[in-house]
Write a protein that holds these residues in place. Structure first.
Motif, PDB file in Angstrom:
ATOM      1  N   VAL A  79       0.698  -1.191  -0.078  1.00  0.00           N
ATOM      2  CA  VAL A  79       0.132  -0.038  -0.041  1.00  0.00           C
ATOM      3  C   VAL A  79       0.926   1.277   0.033  1.00  0.00           C
ATOM      4  O   VAL A  79       1.584   1.696   0.979  1.00  0.00           O
ATOM      5  CB  VAL A  79      -1.023   0.031   1.183  1.00  0.00           C
ATOM      6  N   TYR A  80       1.191   1.719  -1.143  1.00  0.00           N
ATOM      7  CA  TYR A  80       2.149   2.860  -1.270  1.00  0.00           C
ATOM      8  C   TYR A  80       1.370   4.170  -1.164  1.00  0.00           C
ATOM      9  O   TYR A  80       0.345   4.412  -1.878  1.00  0.00           O
ATOM     10  CB  TYR A  80       2.824   2.768  -2.633  1.00  0.00           C
ATOM     11  N   GLY A  81       1.697   4.821  -0.265  1.00  0.00           N
ATOM     12  CA  GLY A  81       0.991   6.135   0.251  1.00  0.00           C
ATOM     13  C   GLY A  81       1.653   6.933   1.246  1.00  0.00           C
ATOM     14  O   GLY A  81       2.818   7.183   1.071  1.00  0.00           O
ATOM     15  N   GLY A  82       0.959   7.613   2.075  1.00  0.00           N
ATOM     16  CA  GLY A  82       1.606   8.505   3.239  1.00  0.00           C
ATOM     17  C   GLY A  82       0.707   8.710   4.190  1.00  0.00           C
ATOM     18  O   GLY A  82      -0.544   8.548   4.077  1.00  0.00           O
ATOM     19  N   GLU A  83       1.525   9.232   5.121  1.00  0.00           N
ATOM     20  CA  GLU A  83       0.398   9.610   6.441  1.00  0.00           C
ATOM     21  C   GLU A  83      -0.747  10.652   6.171  1.00  0.00           C
ATOM     22  O   GLU A  83      -1.821  10.652   6.655  1.00  0.00           O
ATOM     23  CB  GLU A  83       1.227  10.220   7.534  1.00  0.00           C
ATOM     24  N   TRP A  84      -0.625  11.505   4.921  1.00  0.00           N
ATOM     25  CA  TRP A  84      -1.356  12.350   4.608  1.00  0.00           C
ATOM     26  C   TRP A  84      -2.473  12.015   3.847  1.00  0.00           C
ATOM     27  O   TRP A  84      -3.660  12.594   3.626  1.00  0.00           O
ATOM     28  CB  TRP A  84      -0.880  13.597   3.766  1.00  0.00           C
ATOM     29  N   VAL A  90      -8.090   4.664   5.799  1.00  0.00           N
ATOM     30  CA  VAL A  90      -9.473   3.850   5.828  1.00  0.00           C
ATOM     31  C   VAL A  90      -9.282   2.702   5.508  1.00  0.00           C
ATOM     32  O   VAL A  90      -9.640   1.667   5.970  1.00  0.00           O
ATOM     33  CB  VAL A  90     -10.148   4.802   4.862  1.00  0.00           C
ATOM     34  N   LEU A  91      -8.315   2.387   4.471  1.00  0.00           N
ATOM     35  CA  LEU A  91      -7.929   0.827   3.886  1.00  0.00           C
ATOM     36  C   LEU A  91      -7.696  -0.058   5.026  1.00  0.00           C
ATOM     37  O   LEU A  91      -8.048  -0.782   5.237  1.00  0.00           O
ATOM     38  CB  LEU A  91      -7.238   1.116   2.760  1.00  0.00           C
ATOM     39  N   ASP A  92      -6.675   0.442   5.854  1.00  0.00           N
ATOM     40  CA  ASP A  92      -5.995  -0.210   6.819  1.00  0.00           C
ATOM     41  C   ASP A  92      -6.966  -0.638   7.979  1.00  0.00           C
ATOM     42  O   ASP A  92      -7.070  -1.684   8.368  1.00  0.00           O
ATOM     43  CB  ASP A  92      -5.023   0.773   7.743  1.00  0.00           C
ATOM     44  N   LYS A  93      -7.892   0.337   8.168  1.00  0.00           N
ATOM     45  CA  LYS A  93      -9.290   0.048   9.161  1.00  0.00           C
ATOM     46  C   LYS A  93      -9.956  -1.098   8.649  1.00  0.00           C
ATOM     47  O   LYS A  93     -10.410  -1.960   9.437  1.00  0.00           O
ATOM     48  CB  LYS A  93      -9.885   1.343   9.470  1.00  0.00           C
ATOM     49  N   TYR A  94     -10.161  -1.032   7.531  1.00  0.00           N
ATOM     50  CA  TYR A  94     -11.069  -1.988   6.854  1.00  0.00           C
ATOM     51  C   TYR A  94     -10.409  -3.520   6.938  1.00  0.00           C
ATOM     52  O   TYR A  94     -10.819  -4.342   7.071  1.00  0.00           O
ATOM     53  CB  TYR A  94     -11.344  -1.833   5.422  1.00  0.00           C
ATOM     54  N   PHE A  95      -9.000  -3.309   6.500  1.00  0.00           N
ATOM     55  CA  PHE A  95      -8.254  -4.667   6.527  1.00  0.00           C
ATOM     56  C   PHE A  95      -8.321  -5.284   7.963  1.00  0.00           C
ATOM     57  O   PHE A  95      -8.262  -6.401   7.824  1.00  0.00           O
ATOM     58  CB  PHE A  95      -6.782  -4.376   6.103  1.00  0.00           C
ATOM     59  N   HIS A  96      -8.546  -4.472   8.896  1.00  0.00           N
ATOM     60  CA  HIS A  96      -8.725  -4.808  10.278  1.00  0.00           C
ATOM     61  C   HIS A  96      -9.877  -5.378  10.783  1.00  0.00           C
ATOM     62  O   HIS A  96      -9.943  -5.778  11.920  1.00  0.00           O
ATOM     63  CB  HIS A  96      -8.100  -4.051  10.950  1.00  0.00           C
ATOM     64  N   GLY A  97     -10.794  -5.365   9.778  1.00  0.00           N
ATOM     65  CA  GLY A  97     -12.124  -5.769  10.148  1.00  0.00           C
ATOM     66  C   GLY A  97     -12.697  -4.717  10.889  1.00  0.00           C
ATOM     67  O   GLY A  97     -14.003  -5.109  11.559  1.00  0.00           O
ATOM     68  N   GLN A  98     -12.400  -3.249  10.997  1.00  0.00           N
ATOM     69  CA  GLN A  98     -13.388  -2.289  11.816  1.00  0.00           C
ATOM     70  C   GLN A  98     -14.506  -2.008  11.133  1.00  0.00           C
ATOM     71  O   GLN A  98     -14.755  -2.061   9.840  1.00  0.00           O
ATOM     72  CB  GLN A  98     -12.384  -1.179  12.197  1.00  0.00           C
ATOM     73  N   PHE A  99     -15.645  -1.583  11.858  1.00  0.00           N
ATOM     74  CA  PHE A  99     -16.875  -1.342  11.366  1.00  0.00           C
ATOM     75  C   PHE A  99     -17.504  -0.168  12.740  1.00  0.00           C
ATOM     76  O   PHE A  99     -16.855  -0.327  13.570  1.00  0.00           O
ATOM     77  CB  PHE A  99     -17.751  -2.324  11.056  1.00  0.00           C
ATOM     78  N   ARG A 100     -18.677   0.393  11.964  1.00  0.00           N
ATOM     79  CA  ARG A 100     -19.393   1.332  12.837  1.00  0.00           C
ATOM     80  C   ARG A 100     -18.569   2.507  13.290  1.00  0.00           C
ATOM     81  O   ARG A 100     -19.177   3.718  12.994  1.00  0.00           O
ATOM     82  CB  ARG A 100     -19.997   0.643  13.856  1.00  0.00           C
ATOM     83  N   THR A 101     -17.411   2.601  13.927  1.00  0.00           N
ATOM     84  CA  THR A 101     -17.022   3.638  14.643  1.00  0.00           C
ATOM     85  C   THR A 101     -15.548   3.858  14.314  1.00  0.00           C
ATOM     86  O   THR A 101     -14.710   2.916  14.274  1.00  0.00           O
ATOM     87  CB  THR A 101     -17.242   3.851  16.283  1.00  0.00           C
TER      88      THR A 101
END
Length: 227
Positions: A79-84, A90-101
């Motif tokens: 995942v090539y990108g940066g802190e900005w 968002v992608l990282d949160k989704y990879f970790h299975g997060q939802f709702r909040t």
């Protein structure tokens, strides 16, 4: 008296079962994601980085990811990108299975720190999709966050056999084979119909259609198997 006790026991058991079902809905189990870098040095720059190492050699980070993937019988997904890049977070949160909040804190391209608490309106089906996405990533990939702005990130990308000058959107997502060489890329997320989600429950939001994201990841995995 027996009738009263029976009613009380019935009510208690009903509450207990409902509570357990509610708990299972709210807090489903998620799987651990393998990723590099594993730790971000808080002494690096302003110490606010969450995903990307903005101080160290990106080639070495990528090499660690390739070695870890070999040890775990997985492939590296870069995942090539940066802190900005809010979509990278968002992608990282989704990879970790997060939802709702989702509670985001990131540094934009101007160096300003932003915080954004997002709330997602979800159905049970969407929660199941979140867990399925997380499980697929955990089973198949080591995630390598390669930083694009302050480091030798482009050199790291070039080391995979892919020409970094061809990158014109972020996050740029692609997979490597067992030797750490480029295999294929995911199209830009805004180029895939209904992929990006920008509103939830009438509020501004940033997210992905999890079914589409999982389909795209499965395509990348198939590409590595055809190598």
């Amino acid at each position: 008296m027996k009738i009263i006790l029976t009613i009380i026991n019935f009510v208690f058991l009903s509450i207990l079962v409902t509570s357990c079902q509610h708990s299972n809905t709210i807090k489903p189990s998620v799987s651990k994601i393998s990723h590099q870098p594993e730790v971000i040095d808080k002494s690096c720059r302003d110490g606010n980085a969450k995903l990307y190492d903005e101080c160290n050699n990106q080639i070495q980070i990528l090499q660690k990811a390739v070695q870890q993937a070999s040890n775990e019988n997985k492939n590296v997904i870069v995942v090539y990108g940066g802190e900005w890049c809010i979509w990278c977070h968002v992608l990282d949160k989704y990879f970790h299975g997060q939802f709702r909040t989702f509670d985001y804190k990131w540094r934009d391209s101007s160096g300003d720190i932003f915080e954004w608490l997002m709330n997602e309106t979800v159905t049970q089906t969407e929660i199941d999709d979140a867990i399925a996405l997380n499980q697929f990533v955990a089973d198949n990939f080591v995630v390598a966050h390669i930083e694009s702005e302050y480091t030798n990130g482009r050199d790291a990308i070039d080391s995979t056999g892919f020409d970094s000058s061809n990158i014109y959107y972020y996050p740029y997502i692609f997979v490597l084979n067992e030797q750490g060489q480029y295999v294929s890329s995911m199209p830009s997320t805004d180029a895939i119909e209904n992929f990006e989600i920008r509103e939830s429950g009438g509020e501004e939001y940033r997210g992905y259609n999890r079914k589409i994201l999982l389909e795209q990841l499965k395509k990348l995995k198939i590409d590595t198997n055809n190598e």
